[in-house]
Design a protein around this motif. Structure first.
Motif, PDB file in Angstrom:
ATOM      1  N   VAL A  49       0.875  -0.995   0.051  1.00 25.64           N
ATOM      2  CA  VAL A  49      -0.266  -0.064  -0.287  1.00 25.64           C
ATOM      3  C   VAL A  49       0.841   1.024   0.010  1.00 25.64           C
ATOM      4  CG1 VAL A  49      -1.723   1.370   1.727  1.00 25.64           C
ATOM      5  CG2 VAL A  49      -1.891  -1.332   0.964  1.00 25.64           C
ATOM      6  N   GLU A  50       1.958   1.494   0.891  1.00 26.83           N
ATOM      7  CA  GLU A  50       2.619   2.028   1.196  1.00 26.83           C
ATOM      8  C   GLU A  50       3.126   2.526  -0.454  1.00 26.83           C
ATOM      9  OE1 GLU A  50       5.159   5.936   1.717  1.00 26.83           O
ATOM     10  OE2 GLU A  50       2.735   4.946   3.244  1.00 26.83           O
ATOM     11  N   GLY A  51       3.862   1.711  -0.829  1.00 31.64           N
ATOM     12  CA  GLY A  51       4.787   1.608  -2.454  1.00 31.64           C
ATOM     13  C   GLY A  51       3.489   2.817  -3.770  1.00 31.64           C
ATOM     14  N   ALA A  52       2.309   1.934  -3.538  1.00 35.65           N
ATOM     15  CA  ALA A  52       1.838   2.420  -4.345  1.00 35.65           C
ATOM     16  C   ALA A  52       0.917   4.337  -3.854  1.00 35.65           C
ATOM     17  CB  ALA A  52       0.029   2.584  -4.287  1.00 35.65           C
ATOM     18  N   VAL A  53       1.366   4.020  -2.854  1.00 31.82           N
ATOM     19  CA  VAL A  53       0.961   5.785  -2.345  1.00 31.82           C
ATOM     20  C   VAL A  53       1.934   6.709  -2.750  1.00 31.82           C
ATOM     21  CG1 VAL A  53       0.633   6.976  -0.105  1.00 31.82           C
ATOM     22  CG2 VAL A  53      -1.152   5.334   0.122  1.00 31.82           C
ATOM     23  N   ARG A  54       3.496   6.331  -2.249  1.00 30.79           N
ATOM     24  CA  ARG A  54       4.063   7.266  -2.613  1.00 30.79           C
ATOM     25  C   ARG A  54       4.401   6.932  -4.406  1.00 30.79           C
ATOM     26  NH1 ARG A  54       7.391   3.503   0.170  1.00 30.79           N
ATOM     27  NH2 ARG A  54       7.986   2.628  -1.743  1.00 30.79           N
ATOM     28  N   ALA A  55       3.860   6.328  -4.406  1.00 32.79           N
ATOM     29  CA  ALA A  55       4.614   6.277  -6.574  1.00 32.79           C
ATOM     30  C   ALA A  55       3.157   7.098  -6.741  1.00 32.79           C
ATOM     31  CB  ALA A  55       4.208   4.922  -7.161  1.00 32.79           C
ATOM     32  N   ALA A  56       2.536   7.436  -6.160  1.00 34.96           N
ATOM     33  CA  ALA A  56       0.918   8.315  -6.606  1.00 34.96           C
ATOM     34  C   ALA A  56       1.601   9.226  -5.582  1.00 34.96           C
ATOM     35  CB  ALA A  56      -0.257   8.326  -5.865  1.00 34.96           C
ATOM     36  N   ARG A  57       1.987  10.024  -4.976  1.00 35.68           N
ATOM     37  CA  ARG A  57       2.469  11.102  -4.942  1.00 35.68           C
ATOM     38  C   ARG A  57       3.465  12.207  -5.847  1.00 35.68           C
ATOM     39  NH1 ARG A  57       2.088   9.614   1.095  1.00 35.68           N
ATOM     40  NH2 ARG A  57       0.292  10.539   2.540  1.00 35.68           N
ATOM     41  N   THR A  58       4.251  10.917  -5.979  1.00 30.39           N
ATOM     42  CA  THR A  58       5.704  11.185  -7.359  1.00 30.39           C
ATOM     43  C   THR A  58       5.062  11.514  -8.385  1.00 30.39           C
ATOM     44  OG1 THR A  58       7.126  10.024  -5.203  1.00 30.39           O
ATOM     45  CG2 THR A  58       7.830  10.355  -7.648  1.00 30.39           C
ATOM     46  N   TRP A  59       4.485  10.640  -8.445  1.00 34.69           N
ATOM     47  CA  TRP A  59       3.865  10.061 -10.263  1.00 34.69           C
ATOM     48  C   TRP A  59       2.815  10.702 -10.772  1.00 34.69           C
ATOM     49  CZ3 TRP A  59       8.374  10.364 -13.196  1.00 34.69           C
ATOM     50  CH2 TRP A  59       9.050   9.463 -12.954  1.00 34.69           C
ATOM     51  N   GLY A  60       1.485  11.232  -9.392  1.00 37.63           N
ATOM     52  CA  GLY A  60       0.067  11.567 -10.011  1.00 37.63           C
ATOM     53  C   GLY A  60      -0.750  10.664 -10.056  1.00 37.63           C
ATOM     54  N   GLY A  61      -1.820  10.075 -10.597  1.00 34.04           N
ATOM     55  CA  GLY A  61      -3.036   9.569 -10.745  1.00 34.04           C
ATOM     56  C   GLY A  61      -2.837   8.532 -11.791  1.00 34.04           C
ATOM     57  N   GLY A  62      -2.294   9.135 -12.394  1.00 27.55           N
ATOM     58  CA  GLY A  62      -2.022   8.673 -14.298  1.00 27.55           C
ATOM     59  C   GLY A  62      -0.744   8.510 -14.818  1.00 27.55           C
ATOM     60  N   ALA A  63      -0.201   8.297 -15.420  1.00 30.37           N
ATOM     61  CA  ALA A  63       0.827   7.561 -16.601  1.00 30.37           C
ATOM     62  C   ALA A  63       0.504   9.111 -17.642  1.00 30.37           C
ATOM     63  CB  ALA A  63       0.892   6.775 -17.298  1.00 30.37           C
ATOM     64  N   THR A  64      -0.467   9.200 -17.698  1.00 29.91           N
ATOM     65  CA  THR A  64      -1.250  10.555 -18.447  1.00 29.91           C
ATOM     66  C   THR A  64      -0.628  10.205 -20.251  1.00 29.91           C
ATOM     67  OG1 THR A  64       1.436  11.389 -18.478  1.00 29.91           O
ATOM     68  CG2 THR A  64       0.458  12.082 -17.095  1.00 29.91           C
ATOM     69  N   GLY A  65      -0.322   9.181 -20.912  1.00 28.77           N
ATOM     70  CA  GLY A  65      -0.318   9.172 -22.010  1.00 28.77           C
ATOM     71  C   GLY A  65       0.319   6.954 -22.394  1.00 28.77           C
ATOM     72  N   SER A  66      -0.071   7.350 -23.349  1.00 26.65           N
ATOM     73  CA  SER A  66       0.630   6.160 -23.998  1.00 26.65           C
ATOM     74  C   SER A  66       1.903   6.028 -23.536  1.00 26.65           C
ATOM     75  CB  SER A  66       0.947   5.765 -25.273  1.00 26.65           C
ATOM     76  OG  SER A  66       1.269   6.076 -26.359  1.00 26.65           O
ATOM     77  N   ARG A  67       2.632   4.874 -23.424  1.00 24.62           N
ATOM     78  CA  ARG A  67       4.003   5.338 -22.740  1.00 24.62           C
ATOM     79  C   ARG A  67       5.268   5.464 -24.358  1.00 24.62           C
ATOM     80  NH1 ARG A  67       6.178  -0.188 -19.655  1.00 24.62           N
ATOM     81  NH2 ARG A  67       8.085   1.388 -19.875  1.00 24.62           N
ATOM     82  N   LEU A  68       4.629   5.447 -25.322  1.00 23.00           N
ATOM     83  CA  LEU A  68       5.885   5.704 -26.559  1.00 23.00           C
ATOM     84  C   LEU A  68       5.264   7.422 -26.334  1.00 23.00           C
ATOM     85  CD1 LEU A  68       4.832   3.275 -28.775  1.00 23.00           C
ATOM     86  CD2 LEU A  68       6.868   3.705 -27.444  1.00 23.00           C
ATOM     87  N   VAL A  69       4.380   8.002 -26.170  1.00 19.58           N
ATOM     88  CA  VAL A  69       4.448   9.573 -25.370  1.00 19.58           C
ATOM     89  C   VAL A  69       4.410  10.100 -24.372  1.00 19.58           C
ATOM     90  CG1 VAL A  69       2.852  11.082 -26.364  1.00 19.58           C
ATOM     91  CG2 VAL A  69       2.725   9.348 -27.463  1.00 19.58           C
ATOM     92  N   THR A  70       4.056  10.085 -23.964  1.00 19.71           N
ATOM     93  CA  THR A  70       4.777  10.858 -22.001  1.00 19.71           C
ATOM     94  C   THR A  70       4.258   9.068 -20.941  1.00 19.71           C
ATOM     95  OG1 THR A  70       2.224  11.245 -22.011  1.00 19.71           O
ATOM     96  CG2 THR A  70       3.925  12.687 -22.845  1.00 19.71           C
TER      97      THR A  70
END
Length: 375
Positions: A49-70
């Motif tokens: 759970v902490e791994g998920a929380v830490r990643a969301a705080r660092t990178w935000g709620g979504g990946a923002t695009g396809s992996r070849l774009v952003t």
């Protein structure tokens, strides 16, 4: 009427007892859970759970695009590196789901003019990959290397054999070494879905291919899901680096899909680290499955001997299976209910998850409820 045919199909489903419904669950359910795929009990582990929380705080709620774009972050590449190393493969590619990973692998590795040999008991995602592939698909008998060998002799061009490592309905394992041997004889590739093997089979949960001595082979490609033993979400394809590079350039469910959410990637990374430090979790899941099977059989139930962490109990009919699962639920036990068309043999059953964090008392309670509510 534009969609009038839907009502006809709905009536047919109801008459056959095959209607499916969504049943939202609360965050803290009072039910004993033998229905989820959380094989190692990691979905709510504090580190995951902490791994998920830490990643969301660092990178935000979504990946923002396809992996070849952003949509590719350093978190994704770290997860790919750790997955490949843990499972013993040269490279890995993370996708948004295990379903997407199977579609990517099968379609990208079965071009026009190729042959796909598919086990009759394969998961729906592998079946759909075969349907979308440009190659010709030949379905062979369940877990039958001789049938695979016979199919391969009919084709001179590129070929790939596709199979689950652990079949999700009955929990039986594929004969991986024999399948790999058949592939080697005919120069075919082997693509296996280790969704139900990762975290349960192999050395410390490194997966069924590793346990069969196939990890890192140049002719073997493995798909995994991050949503079962690792308690997160997403999927990945593992294999030789040039195969993974090929998927980056050709797999449509990778190219045109938004990248895996950072929280899911962070959770999977944390779970992978935890499994690496506590390899006994895999053996515990297998021990729970064996105990469940022994107790259910002793109670006179028709339970299939498990090869991993799935325990299947046969039901008399689709309606009987639904009623049985509902009665279990009313008694405080959540179990899976598999009916046609989800079961290739047409036999309905309860599907139990042998979670590694179940206590002896919980196992005894589950067997008692299943026995007392049998149709």
């Amino acid at each position: 009427m534009a969609f009038g045919w839907i009502d006809e199909q709905d009536r047919a489903r109801r008459e056959a007892g095959l209607v499916r419904v969504l049943r939202p669950r609360p965050a803290a359910s009072p039910l004993l859970d033998l229905a989820s795929n959380d094989y190692l009990g990691l979905a709510r582990h504090p580190e995951v759970v902490e791994g998920a929380v830490r990643a969301a705080r660092t990178w935000g709620g979504g990946a923002t695009g396809s992996r070849l774009v952003t949509g590719t972050t350093r978190l994704h590449t770290e997860l790919e590196r750790e997955l490949a190393e843990f499972c013993g493969f040269e490279a890995a590619l993370v996708l948004s789901s295990g379903y997407a990973a199977n579609l990517a692998a099968v379609t990208a590795l079965a071009p026009h003019g190729s042959l796909v040999v598919s086990d009759a008991g394969n998961h729906a995602s592998l079946i759909d990959g075969c349907r979308l592939a440009r190659g010709t698909t030949q379905v062979v008998g369940h877990a039958d290397p001789d049938a695979v060998r016979k199919a391969l002799t009919t084709h001179d061009g590129p070929a790939v054999v596709v199979s689950d490592t652990v079949f999700s309905v009955d929990g039986d394992a594929a004969p991986l070494a024999a399948l790999a041997g058949a592939c080697r004889e005919h120069g075919a590739g082997l693509v296996v879905d280790d969704a139900h093997g990762l975290g349960v089979l192999g050395d410390g949960g490194r997966g069924a291919p590793q346990g069969a001595g196939l990890a890192g082979r140049a002719d073997v490609v493995v798909t995994v899901t991050l949503s079962k033993s690792l308690g997160a979400q997403g999927g990945a394809v593992l294999g030789p680096a040039h195969v993974i590079d090929h998927l980056v350039n050709t797999a449509r469910t990778f190219i045109f899909d938004t990248g895996l959410a950072p929280a899911a990637a962070g959770a999977a990374l944390a779970a992978l680290g935890l499994l690496g430090r506590e390899p006994e979790r895999a053996a515990r899941a297998r021990a729970v499955a064996a105990e469940l099977h022994a107790r259910l059989t002793a109670a006179g139930l028709d339970a299939v001997r498990p090869d991993a962490a799935v325990v299947s109990v046969r039901a008399p009919s689709p309606e009987g299976a639904v009623r049985w699962a509902a009665d279990c639920r009313a008694a405080g036990l959540s179990v899976g209910c598999f009916r046609p068309p989800s079961v290739p043999d047409g036999i309905s059953r309860l599907r139990l998850t042998a979670r590694g964090d179940l206590s002896g008392e919980q196992i005894e309670r589950a067997v008692r409820v299943i026995g007392e509510t049998r149709p």
